[in-house]
Design a protein around this motif. Structure first.
Motif: not given
Ligand code: R5P
Length: 296
Positions: A83-84, A179-186, A188-195
């Motif tokens: 997906r990248q 989808r939205g923009e990347y959000e700053h969310a933590m 289980p594995q640290g800061e998530e790269a998720y939209r």
């Protein structure tokens, strides 16, 4: 010959050994390496879960095989990082290319995989110099769903335009997803790269219909959950969710089971909802070179 990684042991008897050194370094031994000298080999190895370790194990095996002059077809039913394949922000890594380039550099003659996210079509392709044979599990998924509805009619749809290739041969329509923009969310594995999936919408009628939604994967379930909610609002009768690859992160299998009539996937990634065996597809695409008949 067939070489089988320990992470395929639910499907085939492994003949490769994996261990871990006390510091976490990976150890790989291919006991049958002497039989691989100058041969065509097919290596069955899953690249998920624990994708980064699984990828490094692949490189270790490919390098070992290259050292004895083997020509390796890698059979990895799910391709992580697929997906990248696009960047959204400057400076982001094109990780799908990184991985395919790595596999090619270490001597993969061909990668056989299922419903590779960035290919969106079946057949032979080349990506970052790697030859890929992409197989779709869509027919097996539809066949399985048809058994569940018996003689009743079944509409086959996808939750976004990217998965349209999975449903078009069944006359299926596709919803559209934003989808939205990347959000700053933590996580289980640290800061998530998720939209976050904001909306899954539809421009066709589903009232009183049985609907099968097919996607290439269910990861966090964000896409599928929004799609099911939309279909329920539209008055669908039965709603069945299917995907080639099932991760079911964040408890999404339970959530989906509560709002739909059925959820299932293939066994490309072992999971509780894996009901469709994808092995016949893989073996047909990569037959054992040792059993091919040589004409005198
Ligand atoms: C993306 O376009 C894919 O085809 C899937 O729809 C998506 O990756 C599924 O991820 P999630 O379950 O996290 O929504």
């Amino acid at each position: 010959m067939y070489l089988v990684s320990p992470n395929f042991s639910d499907l085939m008897a492994p003949n490769v050994e994996f261990k871990t050194f006390p510091d976490g370094d990976s150890y790989v031994r291919m006991n049958d390496i002497s039989k691989c000298q100058g041969e065509d080999v097919v290596l069955f190895h899953r690249l998920y879960p624990k994708q980064n370790t699984a990828i490094f194990n692949t490189i270790q095996m490919l390098h070992t095989l290259k050292r004895v002059g083997a020509r390796t077809t890698l059979v990895a039913p799910y391709l992580p990082y697929s997906r990248q394949d696009k960047t959204f922000l400057m400076g982001e890594s094109l990780s799908a290319q990184v991985l395919c380039k790595l596999f090619n550099d270490f001597g993969t003659v061909r990668l056989v995989t299922l419903d590779c996210h960035f290919l969106k079509k079946e057949g032979e392709s080349e990506y970052a110099n790697l030859k890929i044979q992409n197989i779709s599990a869509n027919k097996l998924l539809v066949e399985h769903a048809r058994k569940l509805v018996g003689l009743e009619q079944l509409e086959v749809i996808s939750p976004d335009q990217g998965a349209n290739y999975l449903v078009s041969e069944f006359g299926g329509k596709s919803m559209s997803k934003s989808r939205g923009e990347y959000e700053h969310a933590m996580g289980p594995q640290g800061e998530e790269a998720y939209r976050t999936v904001q909306k899954v919408e539809r421009e066709f009628d589903v009232a009183t219909k049985n609907v099968l939604i097919i996607d290439d994967m269910i990861s966090t379930g964000g896409t599928m959950i929004k799609a099911v909610e939309n279909l329920r609002k539209g008055g669908a009768k039965k709603v069945i969710c299917a995907a080639t690859h099932g991760f079911f992160l964040n408890g999404s299998l339970d959530k989906l089971r509560k709002i739909s009539d059925k959820v299932f996937t293939t066994n490309s990634i072992p999971n509780e909802a894996a009901e469709v065996d994808m092995m016949p597809l893989l073996k047909a695409a990569a037959p054992n070179p040792a059993s091919s008949s040589v004409q005198p």
